[in-house]
Motif scaffolding. Structure first.
Motif, PDB file in Angstrom:
ATOM      1  N   VAL A  92      32.294  38.881  43.994  1.00  0.00           N
ATOM      2  CA  VAL A  92      33.545  39.906  43.633  1.00  0.00           C
ATOM      3  C   VAL A  92      33.079  41.217  43.864  1.00  0.00           C
ATOM      4  O   VAL A  92      32.029  41.560  43.137  1.00  0.00           O
ATOM      5  CB  VAL A  92      34.133  39.234  42.549  1.00  0.00           C
ATOM      6  CG1 VAL A  92      35.633  40.275  42.288  1.00  0.00           C
ATOM      7  CG2 VAL A  92      34.829  37.807  42.679  1.00  0.00           C
ATOM      8  N   ILE A 123      31.196  29.266  41.207  1.00  0.00           N
ATOM      9  CA  ILE A 123      32.352  29.189  41.723  1.00  0.00           C
ATOM     10  C   ILE A 123      33.379  28.444  40.594  1.00  0.00           C
ATOM     11  O   ILE A 123      34.604  28.675  40.475  1.00  0.00           O
ATOM     12  CB  ILE A 123      32.528  28.378  43.155  1.00  0.00           C
ATOM     13  CG1 ILE A 123      34.100  28.611  43.445  1.00  0.00           C
ATOM     14  CG2 ILE A 123      32.158  26.813  42.946  1.00  0.00           C
ATOM     15  CD1 ILE A 123      34.212  28.040  44.983  1.00  0.00           C
ATOM     16  N   LEU A 125      35.419  30.967  38.627  1.00  0.00           N
ATOM     17  CA  LEU A 125      36.671  31.597  39.406  1.00  0.00           C
ATOM     18  C   LEU A 125      37.800  30.992  38.878  1.00  0.00           C
ATOM     19  O   LEU A 125      38.701  31.557  38.810  1.00  0.00           O
ATOM     20  CB  LEU A 125      36.367  31.207  40.890  1.00  0.00           C
ATOM     21  CG  LEU A 125      37.309  31.924  42.007  1.00  0.00           C
ATOM     22  CD1 LEU A 125      37.414  33.584  41.880  1.00  0.00           C
ATOM     23  CD2 LEU A 125      37.243  31.581  43.157  1.00  0.00           C
ATOM     24  N   TYR A 126      37.765  29.679  38.231  1.00  0.00           N
ATOM     25  CA  TYR A 126      38.862  28.972  37.770  1.00  0.00           C
ATOM     26  C   TYR A 126      38.990  28.663  36.196  1.00  0.00           C
ATOM     27  O   TYR A 126      40.116  28.335  35.958  1.00  0.00           O
ATOM     28  CB  TYR A 126      39.105  27.549  38.701  1.00  0.00           C
ATOM     29  CG  TYR A 126      38.908  27.755  40.246  1.00  0.00           C
ATOM     30  CD1 TYR A 126      39.929  28.446  40.912  1.00  0.00           C
ATOM     31  CD2 TYR A 126      37.985  27.478  40.960  1.00  0.00           C
ATOM     32  CE1 TYR A 126      40.054  28.854  42.248  1.00  0.00           C
ATOM     33  CE2 TYR A 126      37.750  27.586  42.308  1.00  0.00           C
ATOM     34  CZ  TYR A 126      38.893  28.429  43.096  1.00  0.00           C
ATOM     35  OH  TYR A 126      38.886  28.562  44.192  1.00  0.00           O
ATOM     36  N   HIS A 156      43.839  31.347  39.461  1.00  0.00           N
ATOM     37  CA  HIS A 156      42.429  31.622  39.554  1.00  0.00           C
ATOM     38  C   HIS A 156      42.363  32.768  38.727  1.00  0.00           C
ATOM     39  O   HIS A 156      43.347  33.215  38.131  1.00  0.00           O
ATOM     40  CB  HIS A 156      41.838  32.170  41.028  1.00  0.00           C
ATOM     41  CG  HIS A 156      42.788  33.297  41.618  1.00  0.00           C
ATOM     42  ND1 HIS A 156      42.506  34.717  41.032  1.00  0.00           N
ATOM     43  CD2 HIS A 156      43.745  33.435  42.214  1.00  0.00           C
ATOM     44  CE1 HIS A 156      43.386  35.432  41.622  1.00  0.00           C
ATOM     45  NE2 HIS A 156      43.965  34.576  42.398  1.00  0.00           N
ATOM     46  N   LEU A 161      40.514  35.815  38.757  1.00  0.00           N
ATOM     47  CA  LEU A 161      40.351  37.166  39.434  1.00  0.00           C
ATOM     48  C   LEU A 161      41.443  37.999  38.754  1.00  0.00           C
ATOM     49  O   LEU A 161      42.783  37.675  38.814  1.00  0.00           O
ATOM     50  CB  LEU A 161      40.474  37.344  40.700  1.00  0.00           C
ATOM     51  CG  LEU A 161      39.085  36.784  41.661  1.00  0.00           C
ATOM     52  CD1 LEU A 161      39.268  37.237  43.004  1.00  0.00           C
ATOM     53  CD2 LEU A 161      38.052  37.251  40.858  1.00  0.00           C
ATOM     54  N   LEU A 163      37.796  39.388  46.320  1.00  0.00           N
ATOM     55  CA  LEU A 163      36.605  38.238  46.684  1.00  0.00           C
ATOM     56  C   LEU A 163      35.934  38.657  47.929  1.00  0.00           C
ATOM     57  O   LEU A 163      36.409  38.883  49.013  1.00  0.00           O
ATOM     58  CB  LEU A 163      37.234  36.878  46.789  1.00  0.00           C
ATOM     59  CG  LEU A 163      36.244  35.825  47.238  1.00  0.00           C
ATOM     60  CD1 LEU A 163      35.308  35.411  45.868  1.00  0.00           C
ATOM     61  CD2 LEU A 163      37.242  34.516  47.679  1.00  0.00           C
TER      62      LEU A 163
END
Length: 308
Positions: A162, A170, A173-174, A184, A186, A192
């Motif tokens: 990112v 990963i 990310l969640y 998510h 972010l 991303l």
């Protein structure tokens, strides 16, 4: 819509980012939108000296599905990409867009309802008509996570890059799915850049399967991916199994993996996929569907069953 060619300017502009646009159009998102397709170096597959691979966030799903080296080194990702949506959508949908798309809950996407996802204080799907609701309950929202590529990448132990941050797994990310307002994690303005796959596992076998309501072009009720290494004696020595359509986030199934490594029969291992599930009555059908879908990918990956 603003089309930019400078990453820093894209970050400064703010607004909702657009890549292939398949999710934005479906949601009729009002914007403002910043089109990322002009950004350089965010598309394509690169190989690194240690055998790992990077996939730019603007790489199309179709390109991932067609890449012969990815199919050889990371077959579960290529198989998953090839099964998504329709050929037309795969040609425009991007890896980043698939990973960061919003959920498909009918209540969230209907302007007549309010929910945690749009600033509300409850989940109408819990008491409403939501037969595709999550069966692994991690928090107030019961909308299943929509990204199939995320399921495969979770099984691949992939990382993401990112803008402005070091690479991270990963799964981060969640998160754990407990935040009902996020699909998510972010922050606004974060972009991303790419997905990083570790070096391939020698001898890996893989399979992907989605249970859907029609023959194609449908969101999965349940999906699963398996990565296995089987020795000459038929013993499973490496196992990664993940599922989608069952929780607010893509989930690994450690109970299944541990059973496979312990030599349990495939059907018994697959049955453990539901160990943490507690569905509402309307979603109880997913228990058998999840176990059956996991058994399907295990049989395909080991070569012991015929595709159903």
């Amino acid at each position: 819509m603003t089309v930019l060619t400078d990453l820093g300017e894209a970050v400064r502009r703010g607004g909702e980012f657009r890549a292939g646009g398949t999710d934005l159009m479906g949601r009729r998102a009002a914007g403002p939108h910043v089109d990322l397709r002009g950004l350089p170096d965010l598309s394509g597959v690169t190989r690194r000296p240690d055998g790992s691979a990077g996939i730019g966030a603007l790489t199309t799903v179709a390109r991932v599905a067609r890449d012969a080296r990815l199919a050889a080194d990371h077959p579960c990702l290529a198989l998953t990409a090839a099964a998504l949506a329709t050929p037309q959508i795969r040609e425009v949908a991007t890896v980043g867009g698939n990973l960061l798309q919003r959920n498909r809950c009918a209540y969230f996407r209907n302007p007549a309802f309010s929910c945690h996802q749009d600033g509300g204080d409850h989940c109408p799907a819990r008491a409403g008509l939501a037969p595709n609701a999550a069966i692994l309950d991690t928090g107030p929202c019961v909308a299943p996570h929509p990204s199939s590529l995320a399921v495969a990448l979770l099984a691949c132990d992939a990382s993401v890059e990112v803008h402005g941050r070091d690479a991270f797994p990963i799964a981060e990310l969640y998160g754990d799915g407990s935040d009902p307002s996020r699909d998510h994690l972010l922050a606004a303005g974060e972009i991303l850049l790419s997905v990083v796959l570790p070096p391939p596992v020698p001898g890996e076998r893989a399979a992907y399967h989605r249970a859907i309501g029609r023959s194609e072009a449908e969101w999965p009720l349940v999906e699963a991916v398996a990565r296995l290494v089987v020795d000459d004696g038929g013993r499973i020595t490496f196992a990664r199994v993940a599922a989608g359509g069952v929780a607010r986030v893509p989930v690994r199934l450690p109970e299944v993996e541990e059973a496979l490594l312990a030599g349990e029969p495939l059907d018994r291992a697959a049955g453990l996929a539901t160990a943490r599930c507690a569905p509402a009555a309307r979603g109880s059908y997913k228990l058998a569907l999840l176990a059956g879908t996991v058994l399907e990918v295990l049989e395909r990956a080991t070569g012991t069953g015929e595709p159903r």
